[in-house]
Design an enzyme around this catalytic site. Structure first.
Site, mmCIF file in Angstrom:
data_model
loop_
_atom_site.group_PDB
_atom_site.id
_atom_site.type_symbol
_atom_site.label_atom_id
_atom_site.label_comp_id
_atom_site.label_asym_id
_atom_site.label_seq_id
_atom_site.Cartn_x
_atom_site.Cartn_y
_atom_site.Cartn_z
ATOM 1 N N GLU A 117 -0.673 1.051 5.398
ATOM 2 C CA GLU A 117 -2.025 0.927 4.824
ATOM 3 C C GLU A 117 -3.078 1.397 5.815
ATOM 4 O O GLU A 117 -4.091 1.995 5.423
ATOM 5 C CB GLU A 117 -2.267 -0.527 4.384
ATOM 6 C CG GLU A 117 -1.452 -0.867 3.139
ATOM 7 C CD GLU A 117 -1.035 -2.322 3.033
ATOM 8 O OE1 GLU A 117 -1.628 -3.184 3.702
ATOM 9 O OE2 GLU A 117 -0.088 -2.600 2.261
ATOM 10 N N HIS A 174 0.664 0.393 10.488
ATOM 11 C CA HIS A 174 1.062 -0.019 9.141
ATOM 12 C C HIS A 174 0.667 1.091 8.163
ATOM 13 O O HIS A 174 -0.361 1.737 8.330
ATOM 14 C CB HIS A 174 0.388 -1.342 8.764
ATOM 15 C CG HIS A 174 0.937 -1.899 7.493
ATOM 16 N ND1 HIS A 174 0.528 -1.449 6.258
ATOM 17 C CD2 HIS A 174 1.895 -2.828 7.269
ATOM 18 C CE1 HIS A 174 1.222 -2.103 5.322
ATOM 19 N NE2 HIS A 174 2.054 -2.940 5.917
ATOM 20 N N GLU A 189 9.521 0.344 7.077
ATOM 21 C CA GLU A 189 8.959 -0.095 5.806
ATOM 22 C C GLU A 189 8.844 1.100 4.858
ATOM 23 O O GLU A 189 7.882 1.879 4.947
ATOM 24 C CB GLU A 189 7.566 -0.680 6.022
ATOM 25 C CG GLU A 189 7.539 -1.879 6.937
ATOM 26 C CD GLU A 189 6.333 -2.766 6.670
ATOM 27 O OE1 GLU A 189 6.533 -3.907 6.281
ATOM 28 O OE2 GLU A 189 5.198 -2.284 6.834
ATOM 29 N N ASN A 248 2.794 -10.548 7.689
ATOM 30 C CA ASN A 248 1.578 -9.727 7.727
ATOM 31 C C ASN A 248 0.704 -10.135 6.550
ATOM 32 O O ASN A 248 0.995 -9.786 5.414
ATOM 33 C CB ASN A 248 1.976 -8.244 7.628
ATOM 34 C CG ASN A 248 0.771 -7.326 7.489
ATOM 35 O OD1 ASN A 248 -0.360 -7.728 7.791
ATOM 36 N ND2 ASN A 248 0.995 -6.110 7.013
ATOM 37 N N LYS A 263 -2.302 -9.246 5.852
ATOM 38 C CA LYS A 263 -3.267 -8.228 5.396
ATOM 39 C C LYS A 263 -4.641 -8.909 5.236
ATOM 40 O O LYS A 263 -4.943 -9.808 6.001
ATOM 41 C CB LYS A 263 -2.761 -7.565 4.111
ATOM 42 C CG LYS A 263 -1.294 -7.122 4.269
ATOM 43 C CD LYS A 263 -0.767 -6.311 3.140
ATOM 44 C CE LYS A 263 0.690 -5.960 3.443
ATOM 45 N NZ LYS A 263 1.270 -5.056 2.471
ATOM 46 N N GLY A 312 4.826 -4.091 -1.444
ATOM 47 C CA GLY A 312 3.996 -4.704 -2.480
ATOM 48 C C GLY A 312 4.379 -4.313 -3.896
ATOM 49 O O GLY A 312 3.621 -4.548 -4.832
ATOM 50 N N SER A 319 8.677 -5.784 0.201
ATOM 51 C CA SER A 319 9.114 -6.736 -0.832
ATOM 52 C C SER A 319 10.273 -7.613 -0.363
ATOM 53 O O SER A 319 11.173 -7.931 -1.143
ATOM 54 C CB SER A 319 9.456 -5.999 -2.135
ATOM 55 O OG SER A 319 8.306 -5.334 -2.632
#
Ligand code: PGA
Length: 274
Positions: free
Chosen positions: A118, A116, A188, A30, A32, A194, A233
């Site tokens: 985000e 996701h 996730e 991904n 992003k 991240g 991560s």
């Protein structure tokens, strides 16, 4: 471009490597909001020879919308599929800035990341919208990757299972039982995205096993077939222990997917079965 949409699972090559219960390992990158079209082209040119000898792993890259067409063309005939990072649930309409399932399918995009964290946090993506997006993606011939996961607060409060139950049940609610095996789910934990903090193998197995049990509450056979990924991560140096977990069938990789060498290394680890 075919007129009849084919799902990515119909297109996939026969498996040699195998995740749990004969499931084909699945590694998705991904990106992003990273990489221009030119940078995306450089990446795929470097990745394809690296993974040419890898068999039995579904390999996916998810670039920004603008690079989708270029990557679909560059990856055509290879074992790398190209997915979008989001889509709208409507067929068409006054939704400025959005893209529909049919628009993605028309250019041979193979699937789409949905929900996701985000998108949920910064763009108000709701469970209700996701409930419509999953069947819409499947109908268009796109493989949906449904993302679920708890915040650090939720984990500390002991609310991880409640959060996962809610997100999985809402997300899968309108998926017909016979199409459930085509859905990919990414667990996730938000505190691991991240941050460089990976879930321990115990945490990952426990949560992913719980997600599989939730799928079983919809359909037992489908739960054995659904690929469930770990994300947060994931890197070449921790991929093997995560991939070796009985219920983890692959990874949704963010930062480490931006480098073709690192992403290729994770694919190779998956091919070896973790
Ligand atoms: P990360 O991102 O690998 O950079 O933690 C994972 C993701 O957001 O899918």
């Amino acid at each position: 471009m075919s007129t009849e949409p084919t799902s990515a699972s119909q297109r996939q090559r026969p498996a040699k490597a195998s995740a749990g219960a004969g499931r084909t390992p699945f590694i998705a990158g991904n990106w992003k909001m990273h990489k221009t079209v030119a940078e995306a082209e450089q990446f795929i040119a470097a990745l394809l020879p690296r993974v040419a000898a890898v068999d039995g792993v579904e390999i996916v890259v998810c670039p920004p919308f603008l690079a989708l067409q270029a990557l679909v063309d560059s990856a055509r005939g290879s074992q790398v599929a190209v997915y979008a990072q989001t889509m709208h649930e409507a067929d068409k309409g006054a939704f400025t800035g959005e893209v529909s399932a049919a628009m993605l399918a028309e250019i041979d995009v193979g699937g789409v990341v949905l929900g996701h964290s985000e998108r949920r946090e910064y763009f108000n993506e709701t469970d209700k919208a996701l409930q419509l997006k999953l069947p819409k993606a499947l109908t268009a011939g796109l493989t949906p990757i449904l993302c679920v996961g708890e915040t650090e607060d939720e984990r500390e409060r002991g609310d991880t299972e409640r959060k996962l139950r809610h997100q999985v049940q809402e997300g899968l609610e309108k998926v017909p039982a016979e199409r459930l095996p085509e859905v990919v789910i990414a667990y996730e934990p938000i505190w691991a995205i991240g941050t460089g903090r990976t879930a321990t193998p115990e945490q990952a197995q426990e949560a992913v096993g719980f997600v599989r049990a939730l799928v079983a509450s919809f359909d037992k056979a489908a739960a054995e077939q659904v690929r469930i990924l770990y994300g947060g991560s994931c890197k070449p140096d921790n991929a093997a222990e995560l991939m070796a977990l009985p219920d983890v069938d692959g990874a949704l990789v963010g930062g480490a997917s931006l480098d073709p060498a690192g992403f290729g290394a994770i694919v190779e680890i998956a091919a070896q079965g973790g």
